[in-house]
Design an enzyme around this catalytic site. Structure first.
Site, mmCIF file in Angstrom:
data_model
loop_
_atom_site.group_PDB
_atom_site.id
_atom_site.type_symbol
_atom_site.label_atom_id
_atom_site.label_comp_id
_atom_site.label_asym_id
_atom_site.label_seq_id
_atom_site.Cartn_x
_atom_site.Cartn_y
_atom_site.Cartn_z
ATOM 1 N N GLY A 117 0.673 -1.226 0.073
ATOM 2 C CA GLY A 117 0.415 -0.007 0.043
ATOM 3 C C GLY A 117 0.700 1.093 -0.208
ATOM 4 O O GLY A 117 2.092 1.006 -0.674
ATOM 5 N N GLY A 132 2.520 1.979 5.007
ATOM 6 C CA GLY A 132 3.765 0.730 5.260
ATOM 7 C C GLY A 132 4.644 1.520 6.559
ATOM 8 O O GLY A 132 5.340 0.732 6.515
ATOM 9 N N GLU A 155 5.493 -3.019 1.335
ATOM 10 C CA GLU A 155 5.570 -2.882 -0.392
ATOM 11 C C GLU A 155 4.729 -1.116 -1.100
ATOM 12 O O GLU A 155 4.095 -1.324 -0.337
ATOM 13 C CB GLU A 155 5.220 -4.347 -1.016
ATOM 14 C CG GLU A 155 5.880 -3.723 -2.593
ATOM 15 C CD GLU A 155 4.528 -3.319 -3.459
ATOM 16 O OE1 GLU A 155 4.645 -1.827 -3.860
ATOM 17 O OE2 GLU A 155 3.539 -3.761 -3.914
ATOM 18 N N CYS A 210 1.562 -0.675 -8.745
ATOM 19 C CA CYS A 210 2.615 -0.359 -7.796
ATOM 20 C C CYS A 210 3.441 -0.110 -9.185
ATOM 21 O O CYS A 210 4.783 0.089 -8.847
ATOM 22 C CB CYS A 210 2.940 -0.693 -7.092
ATOM 23 S SG CYS A 210 2.733 -3.158 -7.216
#
Lengths: 491, 491
Positions: free
Chosen positions: B210, B215, B234, B271
């Site tokens: 996220g 994170g 991540e 991402c």
């Protein structure tokens, strides 16, 4: 007495780290073979200078010359075996998944991966191993084998030995044609220098062996950086030994002799020293305790590594012996420092008093006497993360206590069957690490070539033509290394 | 509209984690084969329910049904391939060094090592992959394959889909005879629930996909626990693409078509979306920009995952376009959400404005135009840690720019040659991770079976009789797994 060196200034530290950073790319791009030769040359240099190194270290640490000569040999073995393991490619963890042009619904491209070095590594050596866990010790060998420049902060307790070892590393680097800055050695007795090193943006990972307070401080500083970096702190352990009655009845004298040596060896100054013995009331335990007490009583006191350690031992020992319900079973031959000591307490007292769970660094062991196997299990469940745990038992006792066996395994990095925790073999299968607070990351080891992985990260190459790939990943495997190719290990 | 679920209460969370902890020993002691069958059963369950799952997720996320059906297939592949990899023993990393009874000066005992699971893992799924990075996604598959119970915190943006997937996992666990508590699913939109999970003493590791803020918060909480635990967060990436003129002159139209798709696919909500294109002033770049602008202009706006993401995209996009020296080159077909956008700026502006280095999560890409290769190198040197970086170049350009190639590699986890970063193959050689701030630990991956290693630690067995060892380490290799035996990989 140890020579005192001035702390490095912060501008000089910055210059040192700039050089290390500049060395990174040329060093990581040297061949596996060249790095192997460099590390072998360090080992050869240490061997050639062994007698002088041992004399110097003996003067600084009070460790015996035989023990120190053995430690030099072990340090050389580490350097060579990690270098050879790296050359065989184990640390590269090469993975190759070849293209599937006909896959439906979409083709798969060629994907390959290998480990690459993180960058300059800061190494904080230990007081108790002036060679094997210090300047050219395990952390340095791992980082250099990985392809990372190293900056060592000398341990103030053996700073002259550290200087001399550093000179050997620097000479080997030069003779091997390694880039300037690949290795640096700095002095810094103050916390400030340690903090400046760990928080410096050019440092990319840290290796540490020492106290819980020191290791945790480095870990916290590293995590609070704008860009956190990995820290492997090995912070010691009380190394519990679970003694079951059946095995003691069979062989109490042998076990007692082994443990007398293990508890007092090197004046107990090993992170794998067995600081806690847990037994169950029984005839076997009685014989064992009698034999062990008698043997401990014959071991002379001996000078410890440095005055700070001797003082800490005296204080922690006294504090432990003063606790309610703790009895002194045996002490060795009196002397000014490092008196061997065996104490005992009940499981009930142990469970209620956290002070008794703490390491007393030195030739000290506490026997916890349990009323029954249930109490032993309760003790096992209350023990924190450890480098090692040992089970002294017969095979039928192993099978009779599955809960105990399970509990022990969950709390340690190395599980020993009918042996002693001291003596750490340097082999790929070694695990010198363990759940917190033994280390800051139980997923890594500081002994054995897998320790190299602390300082590497995977890098994946997607859809590269074969001849543009690093040699480690090319089809023809010109380096002859081990690789996982489409799910099969091949060389 | 997504259904809203009440946050779990703290006492209920505690009960859930107690069950997970109780499940740990029985679950870790199931066979590799039983765990493989469990994960395969989850995959079969997802496939059987695919159409309903896709409809539900499409309603909650606005992701198209084709894309979602593909994601279910990928999720099943992950579950099966990680389970199969675990069965082959890759994640166990078994090492065996047999005894050397005749070694001088002292014999060597038998030492063996294997990876064991850490304990219950908390998984925080992502908003943008309701299947592959969520409830039964990569982190869950890795942790379960490792032998760790899993507690998933549902992503509030697709909580109903998450509930339904959780039901499939629970049913598979029951049918496979797995212990109660091996998997749990909780709701918690508030930060407090996330914090309670990560700081709970029963949780031993965390997987997260996220935002950087989210994170990093989990990472900090985990490190400040009395006993720190590993967190793999991540946190996304701008995935720079370096475009060299020669390759663009050769094939600008092809590259432009690839990048139009890569930038706008899934409304840019990956991402690995290429958020930064770096080119050098040249005829090749001019043709590429013209083609790319024309193609982007034809792409319609589209609804984003949820209103919060659409709002963040609109705001970050507007902020980026408002910066001095930033021009809008092309926008797609107008609509209420997710307008495709190509902007451009100069290298000089990019280097001086940190806001332009930030991810704009959505169908947005910024072209940085460099005057010459030196400026491109400077841009590369200022880029932070990334999941991926891509080089679009001819082979002679690759050879002509070694400094650029080196700089790119140091800042990413996956390096792509003449391709696009979107599309993450699930293979052992994949690296989905990268230097901070792409992830909190560049040494691990969240895609590919090596992701299992995030949730395991080595445990060494010293001097055990063969029949008391875990099967994975017994001489006869009854599990038929890959092992490093005295330095050679064998099965």
């Amino acid at each position: 007495m140890p020579v005192t060196y001035n702390d490095i200034s912060l501008p000089d530290l910055d210059r040192t780290l700039t050089l290390a950073t500049q060395a990174f790319v040329p060093y990581k791009n040297t061949s596996l073979r060249a790095r192997r030769d460099f590390l072998h040359r360090v080992a050869t240099g240490l061997e050639a200078d062994r007698d002088a190194l041992v004399r110097l270290a003996a003067g600084e640490t009070h460790l015996g010359t035989d023990r120190l000569a053995g430690e030099v040999a072990r340090t050389c073995w580490q350097l060579r075996s990690y270098a050879d393991g790296a050359l065989a490619g184990h640390a590269l963890e090469a993975r190759i998944d070849t293209a599937l042009p006909d896959r439906k619904p979409a083709p798969r491209v060629d994907i390959r991966k290998m480990m690459v070095p993180l960058g300059p590594v800061a190494v904080f050596g230990s007081s108790n191993f002036p060679f094997a866990y210090s300047t050219a010790g395990g952390d340095t060998a791992c980082a250099l084998a990985a392809g990372c420049p190293v900056v060592v902060k000398a341990h103030p307790a053996h700073a002259s030995t550290s200087e001399r070892v550093a000179g050997i590393v620097l000479e080997a680097a030069e003779k091997s044609g390694m880039p300037a800055g690949v290795f640096a050695h700095v002095h810094g007795a103050s916390f400030e220098i340690g903090k400046a090193l760990v928080t410096h943006p050019f440092i990319k990972a840290v290796g540490f062996t020492g106290s819980t307070a020191g290791g945790k401080a480095l870990f916290d500083w590293a995590n609070l950086r704008p860009k956190p970096i990995p820290v492997f702190s090995e912070m010691g352990s009380i190394n519990p030994v679970f003694l079951l009655p059946g095995k003691l009845e069979e062989s109490a004298p042998t076990v007692a002799a082994q443990y007398t040596a293990s508890i007092t060896q090197g004046v107990g100054q090993f992170c794998t020293n067995p600081g806690l013995l847990i037994g169950i009331k029984s005839q076997g335990l009685d014989i064992f305790v009698e034999e062990l007490s008698r043997a401990i009583a014959k071991v002379p006191s001996a000078p410890m590594l440095h005055p700070g350690i001797a003082k800490a031992y005296a204080e922690k020992r006294a504090a432990a012996l003063k606790q309610a319900g703790v009895d002194t079973l045996a002490t060795g031959i009196e002397g000014p420092e490092g008196l061997p000591t065996l104490a005992s307490t009940t499981a009930a007292r142990f469970l209620e008093n956290p002070l008794l769970h703490q390491e007393v660094f030195g030739p000290y062991s506490l026997l916890v006497v349990c009323e029954n196997p249930g109490e032993m299990l309760a003790v096992a469940q209350h023990i924190e993360g450890q480098l090692t745990s040992t089970l002294v038992a017969t095979e039928s006792e192993f099978h009779a206590h599955p809960g105990l066996v399970e509990t022990i395994q969950q709390r340690c990095g190395r599980f020993i069957w009918n042996g002693v925790p001291t003596g750490v073999e340097v082999v790929p299968s070694m695990q010198h690490g363990g759940p917190y607070p033994a280390t800051t990351d139980s997923r890594f080891t500081s002994v054995g070539e897998d320790g190299i992985k602390r300082f590497m990260r995977p890098l994946c190459f997607q859809q590269f033509p074969d001849h543009l790939l690093p040699e480690a990943l090319q089809d023809a495997n010109p380096l002859g290394i081990w690789r996982l190719v489409n799910g099969e290990w091949k060389r």
